[in-house]
Scaffold this motif. Sequence first.
Motif, short mmCIF file in Angstrom:
data_model
loop_
_atom_site.label_atom_id
_atom_site.label_comp_id
_atom_site.label_asym_id
_atom_site.label_seq_id
_atom_site.Cartn_x
_atom_site.Cartn_y
_atom_site.Cartn_z
N TYR A 1 0.85 -1.19 0.00
CA TYR A 1 0.00 0.00 0.00
C TYR A 1 0.88 1.24 0.00
O TYR A 1 1.78 1.38 0.83
N LEU A 2 0.59 2.14 -0.93
CA LEU A 2 1.33 3.39 -1.09
C LEU A 2 0.44 4.57 -0.70
O LEU A 2 -0.72 4.64 -1.11
N ASP A 3 0.98 5.48 0.10
CA ASP A 3 0.27 6.71 0.44
C ASP A 3 1.18 7.90 0.21
O ASP A 3 2.33 7.90 0.68
N MET A 4 0.68 8.91 -0.49
CA MET A 4 1.41 10.15 -0.71
C MET A 4 0.65 11.27 0.01
O MET A 4 -0.42 11.69 -0.43
N PHE A 5 1.21 11.73 1.13
CA PHE A 5 0.60 12.77 1.94
C PHE A 5 1.15 14.13 1.52
O PHE A 5 2.36 14.30 1.37
N VAL A 6 0.27 15.10 1.38
CA VAL A 6 0.68 16.48 1.22
C VAL A 6 0.44 17.17 2.55
O VAL A 6 -0.71 17.28 3.01
N PHE A 7 1.52 17.61 3.19
CA PHE A 7 1.41 18.28 4.49
C PHE A 7 1.72 19.77 4.33
O PHE A 7 2.71 20.15 3.71
N ASP A 8 0.85 20.58 4.93
CA ASP A 8 0.99 22.03 4.90
C ASP A 8 1.19 22.53 6.33
O ASP A 8 0.35 22.28 7.19
N ASN A 9 2.29 23.21 6.56
CA ASN A 9 2.60 23.78 7.88
C ASN A 9 1.73 25.01 8.19
O ASN A 9 1.72 25.49 9.33
N CYS A 10 1.02 25.47 7.17
CA CYS A 10 0.07 26.60 7.32
C CYS A 10 0.71 27.81 7.99
O CYS A 10 0.12 28.45 8.86
N ARG A 11 1.92 28.12 7.55
CA ARG A 11 2.63 29.27 8.15
C ARG A 11 1.94 30.59 7.83
O ARG A 11 2.13 31.58 8.55
N SER A 12 1.15 30.65 6.76
CA SER A 12 0.47 31.91 6.46
C SER A 12 -0.63 32.21 7.47
O SER A 12 -1.13 33.34 7.51
N LEU A 13 -0.97 31.26 8.30
CA LEU A 13 -1.82 31.52 9.47
C LEU A 13 -0.97 31.72 10.71
O LEU A 13 -1.04 32.76 11.37
N TYR A 14 -0.14 30.72 11.03
CA TYR A 14 0.53 30.73 12.33
C TYR A 14 1.61 31.81 12.42
O TYR A 14 1.81 32.37 13.51
N ASN A 15 2.29 32.12 11.34
CA ASN A 15 3.26 33.22 11.39
C ASN A 15 2.58 34.58 11.37
O ASN A 15 3.19 35.59 11.73
N TRP A 16 1.34 34.62 10.96
CA TRP A 16 0.57 35.86 10.86
C TRP A 16 -0.03 36.26 12.21
O TRP A 16 -0.37 37.43 12.42
N ALA B 1 -9.94 6.50 -3.83
CA ALA B 1 -9.70 5.07 -3.68
C ALA B 1 -8.27 4.75 -4.10
O ALA B 1 -7.64 5.50 -4.86
N ARG B 2 -7.74 3.65 -3.60
CA ARG B 2 -6.39 3.25 -3.99
C ARG B 2 -6.36 2.83 -5.46
O ARG B 2 -7.16 2.02 -5.90
N LYS B 3 -5.42 3.39 -6.17
CA LYS B 3 -5.23 3.02 -7.57
C LYS B 3 -4.51 1.68 -7.64
O LYS B 3 -3.50 1.47 -6.96
N ASP B 4 -5.01 0.77 -8.43
CA ASP B 4 -4.39 -0.55 -8.57
C ASP B 4 -3.33 -0.48 -9.66
O ASP B 4 -3.64 -0.39 -10.85
N LEU B 5 -2.07 -0.53 -9.25
CA LEU B 5 -0.97 -0.38 -10.20
C LEU B 5 -0.71 -1.64 -11.01
O LEU B 5 0.08 -1.63 -11.95
N ASN B 6 -1.36 -2.75 -10.66
CA ASN B 6 -1.19 -3.98 -11.43
C ASN B 6 -2.06 -4.00 -12.68
O ASN B 6 -1.93 -4.90 -13.50
N LEU B 7 -2.91 -3.00 -12.86
CA LEU B 7 -3.90 -3.08 -13.94
C LEU B 7 -3.30 -2.87 -15.31
O LEU B 7 -3.66 -3.56 -16.25
N LYS B 8 -2.40 -1.89 -15.49
CA LYS B 8 -1.84 -1.69 -16.82
C LYS B 8 -0.42 -1.15 -16.72
O LYS B 8 -0.09 -0.44 -15.76
N PRO B 9 0.42 -1.46 -17.67
CA PRO B 9 1.80 -0.97 -17.62
C PRO B 9 1.84 0.53 -17.89
O PRO B 9 0.92 1.11 -18.45
N VAL B 10 2.93 1.15 -17.49
CA VAL B 10 3.11 2.57 -17.71
C VAL B 10 4.57 2.81 -18.08
O VAL B 10 5.45 2.05 -17.70
N SER B 11 4.84 3.85 -18.83
CA SER B 11 6.21 4.21 -19.15
C SER B 11 6.44 5.65 -18.77
O SER B 11 5.52 6.40 -18.46
#
Length: 578
Positions: free
Chosen positions: A477-492, A552-562
């Motif tokens: 299982y692969l997960d790609m998280f985008v994390f935002d420190n939200c400095r435009s709030l906390y530094n403000w 939903a999780r993308k199934d990478l076994n479904l088709k090849p990619v280049s």
Amino acid sequence: MSNSTTYKQEVKEKSRIEIWSNAVKKLTIEREHQRILNPNYIRRLWDYAFDEILPDKLDRDPDERFIESWTDFSNNSYEKKQPQQLKVAYFCGPEPENDLTIMTDLGILVENVWAIESDKEIYHSALTKAKKTYPTLKIFNGSISDLLKITSFKFDIIYLDFTAPLFSKQSKPLLTINSVFENNSLSDLGILVINSCVPDATEENIEFLASYFRSQPFLESDVLLGPEKSGFFAEGADTYGFIDQESYDCAVAEGDFEYVKDQPIYENAIRSNFGAAYSAFSSHYPVMIAGYMQPMWRIANNPSLKRMLLKIDDPKIRACIEKMMTLRDYESEESDMTEELEDKFQVSGGEVFENHQEFPIWNFMLRLKESKNAVSKYWYEQFSRKNGAASLLESVQLYDLLRNAQYSYKETLSEMLSDSIDQVISALPDPHGGIFCDVPMEHLWIELAINHMGNSYHANTNQHWRAKYQAKSREMYLDMFVFDNCRSLYNWLPMINLYGQDMASIERQIIVRSCMDAITKQNHYSAFFSYYGANLIGVNSKRWSDFGELIARKDLNLKPVSLLDDDPGSSLAPSSLA
């Protein structure tokens, strides 16, 4: 060497292309979309508040200079980046070139990459391979935790490619994930990629996942309801009448079988939907550590920060925490205790169990403590072990104590924080609700202070990408998280003692509350503690006012990619980043 040794299976190569293409694209071409505090969204809330909600409450037009100034500040807080500016850390294995070739094709510079390998034999193999094609690659022989402690900069992308389940006792992936945020190693807008294998559905593993999700107020629907009910978030187990196995057994032993015979057993749902439960855990735990456990851990380990929030000393704090875990004896309490007297004397106790879905991680750790299985006991030891002045368990308890302090444990708050909250509430046009979607309760401003001082990272749920693939012997299982420190709030923000004065400006107040709304919209289901109840506008009130949703999780076994696949739904061609 065989394919299994060289890590060059077709589906593994496909996963690498997906990971690096998507990660680079998100942080360069699509960088604006990764920001939780997107100026367009905040501007829409500003217009909604002042054009549709507040005209009857104000005797003047809002000062547009505030939103214009914040927008400029926000844009300056997020620098634009090209691929050659991205700093990367990744587990390289014996063949660092497998990932590095893709990275360099996408424009990432070798000089900005740290490869990590803790095994000495594999490390020497990686060195040999790298010398041929990437002689300047930095390969670190040690744990990523050790590397993060010595680097003076933050990484834009960290890829943790585990070969074990996340709660493995041997390789301890959870501790590695913790260290990323413990060492503040991710850029203010950064990507964390985690790959792990699905464990066997043993009774130990079933119990661990059941303990984790039992008190969660929301969870992915297929965890409880099966694959035919997938694709949305469902309310917690109590809503569907689930009881745990222990409660069922106790009821049967006490002759109450008729009472429980039709109630579904929670552990059976986890057993039946084990893959879905592990998938949900893989997408959920890192969000918890980033925005909940680590910020409070950071405060608890800094006496100056701790004094800003808490007034009383540690023994008294411990007494309050014990009280929260001690069920009240209602039969012995005075029958004429009115609500007014309860408020006056702050009658409290037992909240952790009576309102267990408001304390999901605390209850998770308590279940680990009571468990007899080795996996649960091991992880309880890790969570309860002091790391500096406080353990993660103590950090969770402190966070939850503070979140409830204004209602039942006000004596624990520092005078500065308590006074600031009172001033904030006095400055609100809607302290009792009735204007915007949610009532702006006191806990929101305590959470603001914790996130402000604790350097919290919030997940952008709409930008989360995840996939699965069948490796040679295990499903991954692969997960790609985008994390935002939200400095435009906390530094403000000003310091805590000036919150009240700051919120007296209706323009600044609406901007802060709009930022809270944006964060809670993205974390409503996955991280309830992130300003839960801070919505200025209800979901679906406008086309643009939705909660964040996991794909939903993308199934990478479904088709090849280049590498030349230009399908925007799968990967990014290197030429588009040149």
